[in-house]
Design a protein around this motif. Structure first.
Motif, mmCIF file in Angstrom:
data_model
loop_
_atom_site.group_PDB
_atom_site.id
_atom_site.type_symbol
_atom_site.label_atom_id
_atom_site.label_comp_id
_atom_site.label_asym_id
_atom_site.label_seq_id
_atom_site.Cartn_x
_atom_site.Cartn_y
_atom_site.Cartn_z
ATOM 1 N N THR A 5 53.274 62.525 55.674
ATOM 2 C CA THR A 5 53.261 63.977 55.804
ATOM 3 C C THR A 5 51.840 64.465 55.625
ATOM 4 O O THR A 5 50.966 63.732 55.155
ATOM 5 C CB THR A 5 54.202 64.640 54.771
ATOM 6 O OG1 THR A 5 54.334 66.037 55.080
ATOM 7 C CG2 THR A 5 53.686 64.471 53.357
ATOM 8 N N LEU A 6 51.579 65.714 56.014
ATOM 9 C CA LEU A 6 50.231 66.258 55.856
ATOM 10 C C LEU A 6 50.284 67.754 55.688
ATOM 11 O O LEU A 6 51.296 68.399 55.933
ATOM 12 C CB LEU A 6 49.342 65.880 57.041
ATOM 13 C CG LEU A 6 49.800 66.285 58.444
ATOM 14 C CD1 LEU A 6 49.349 67.670 58.801
ATOM 15 C CD2 LEU A 6 49.269 65.285 59.445
ATOM 16 N N THR A 45 60.495 61.394 50.805
ATOM 17 C CA THR A 45 59.541 62.099 51.653
ATOM 18 C C THR A 45 58.887 63.232 50.871
ATOM 19 O O THR A 45 59.567 64.143 50.409
ATOM 20 C CB THR A 45 60.244 62.663 52.894
ATOM 21 O OG1 THR A 45 60.870 61.589 53.580
ATOM 22 C CG2 THR A 45 59.253 63.338 53.811
ATOM 23 N N PRO A 46 57.589 63.191 50.704
ATOM 24 C CA PRO A 46 56.875 64.254 49.990
ATOM 25 C C PRO A 46 56.559 65.422 50.923
ATOM 26 O O PRO A 46 56.764 65.337 52.131
ATOM 27 C CB PRO A 46 55.590 63.554 49.557
ATOM 28 C CG PRO A 46 55.349 62.569 50.655
ATOM 29 C CD PRO A 46 56.716 62.108 51.109
ATOM 30 N N SER A 47 56.055 66.502 50.353
ATOM 31 C CA SER A 47 55.520 67.599 51.164
ATOM 32 C C SER A 47 54.183 68.018 50.579
ATOM 33 O O SER A 47 53.932 67.849 49.387
ATOM 34 C CB SER A 47 56.496 68.777 51.234
ATOM 35 O OG SER A 47 56.733 69.327 49.956
ATOM 36 N N VAL A 48 53.322 68.537 51.437
ATOM 37 C CA VAL A 48 51.970 68.936 51.050
ATOM 38 C C VAL A 48 51.805 70.428 51.318
ATOM 39 O O VAL A 48 52.171 70.912 52.392
ATOM 40 C CB VAL A 48 50.900 68.150 51.846
ATOM 41 C CG1 VAL A 48 49.501 68.634 51.508
ATOM 42 C CG2 VAL A 48 51.038 66.661 51.597
ATOM 43 N N HIS A 49 51.226 71.141 50.343
ATOM 44 C CA HIS A 49 51.007 72.583 50.464
ATOM 45 C C HIS A 49 49.598 72.892 49.965
ATOM 46 O O HIS A 49 49.026 72.126 49.202
ATOM 47 C CB HIS A 49 52.022 73.350 49.615
ATOM 48 C CG HIS A 49 53.432 72.939 49.888
ATOM 49 N ND1 HIS A 49 54.211 73.556 50.822
ATOM 50 C CD2 HIS A 49 54.189 71.941 49.363
ATOM 51 C CE1 HIS A 49 55.397 72.976 50.864
ATOM 52 N NE2 HIS A 49 55.401 71.987 49.986
ATOM 53 N N ALA A 50 49.067 74.035 50.376
ATOM 54 C CA ALA A 50 47.753 74.475 49.908
ATOM 55 C C ALA A 50 47.824 75.943 49.521
ATOM 56 O O ALA A 50 48.512 76.731 50.164
ATOM 57 C CB ALA A 50 46.698 74.268 50.982
ATOM 58 N N ILE A 56 48.832 71.238 46.501
ATOM 59 C CA ILE A 56 50.085 71.144 45.780
ATOM 60 C C ILE A 56 50.967 70.142 46.517
ATOM 61 O O ILE A 56 51.192 70.276 47.718
ATOM 62 C CB ILE A 56 50.794 72.517 45.704
ATOM 63 C CG1 ILE A 56 49.849 73.563 45.097
ATOM 64 C CG2 ILE A 56 52.094 72.408 44.913
ATOM 65 C CD1 ILE A 56 50.308 74.994 45.285
ATOM 66 N N ILE A 57 51.435 69.130 45.806
ATOM 67 C CA ILE A 57 52.277 68.093 46.401
ATOM 68 C C ILE A 57 53.634 68.109 45.711
ATOM 69 O O ILE A 57 53.720 68.203 44.484
ATOM 70 C CB ILE A 57 51.647 66.697 46.242
ATOM 71 C CG1 ILE A 57 50.400 66.571 47.101
ATOM 72 C CG2 ILE A 57 52.648 65.594 46.606
ATOM 73 C CD1 ILE A 57 49.688 65.245 46.942
ATOM 74 N N LEU A 58 54.681 68.000 46.515
ATOM 75 C CA LEU A 58 56.019 67.771 45.986
ATOM 76 C C LEU A 58 56.386 66.333 46.289
ATOM 77 O O LEU A 58 56.400 65.907 47.438
ATOM 78 C CB LEU A 58 57.038 68.702 46.641
ATOM 79 C CG LEU A 58 58.505 68.362 46.344
ATOM 80 C CD1 LEU A 58 58.812 68.534 44.860
ATOM 81 C CD2 LEU A 58 59.431 69.204 47.189
ATOM 82 N N ARG A 59 56.632 65.578 45.239
ATOM 83 C CA ARG A 59 57.162 64.219 45.378
ATOM 84 C C ARG A 59 57.905 63.890 44.094
ATOM 85 O O ARG A 59 57.338 63.366 43.145
ATOM 86 C CB ARG A 59 56.079 63.189 45.619
ATOM 87 C CG ARG A 59 56.716 61.801 45.788
ATOM 88 C CD ARG A 59 55.712 60.790 46.267
ATOM 89 N NE ARG A 59 56.359 59.511 46.400
ATOM 90 C CZ ARG A 59 56.448 58.612 45.432
ATOM 91 N NH1 ARG A 59 55.948 58.829 44.251
ATOM 92 N NH2 ARG A 59 57.051 57.466 45.658
ATOM 93 N N GLY A 60 59.155 64.294 44.046
ATOM 94 C CA GLY A 60 59.947 64.146 42.830
ATOM 95 C C GLY A 60 59.634 65.229 41.815
ATOM 96 O O GLY A 60 60.502 65.745 41.152
#
Length: 124
Positions: A5-6, A45-50, A56-60
């Protein structure tokens, strides 16, 4: 490894999370950066935010970096973050505000780009 992801921030910098780490860069080039979960294969599956210069990363759980990925800080659900041990299953970030949902269907709100969190009712 393959990119999973990006995300892109307002300055045009891209952060891509890969199966075995992360890369960050812009039109001038990319370089490897540390990821808060190490270099192991991702089982979710993570997600990436700015939000501004903050990644800011969501992974668990929710993790933040203010130094282009050189260091990451657990903020919510992640080890040592608020409500440690609870998996965060969804995250959305708009401007400096963020909403997160945990595995027990509790809604969390941040008004400071994921630095601090408080419980939010669906009427907040």
């Amino acid at each position: 490894g393959r990119a999973v992801t990006l995300g892109i921030n307002a300055a045009g910098t891209v952060l891509a999370l890969c199966e075995r780490g992360a890369v960050m860069g812009d039109a001038r080039g990319f370089a490897s950066v540390d990821a808060p979960f190490g270099r192991g294969a991702m089982e979710e599956t993570p997600s990436v935010h700015a939000a501004g210069d903050r990644w800011i990363i969501l992974r668990g759980g929710v993790w933040t970096s203010d130094d282009e990925g050189a260091s990451w800080h657990p903020r919510l659900g992640a080890r040592d973050g608020a409500v440690a041990g609870r998996a965060i299953t969804a995250l959305t970030v708009v401007g400096g505000r963020a909403l997160a949902l945990d595995e027990e269907f509790t809604l969390w709100r941040s008004d400071d780009a994921a630095a601090t969190w408080r419980r939010a009712g669906c009427r907040d």
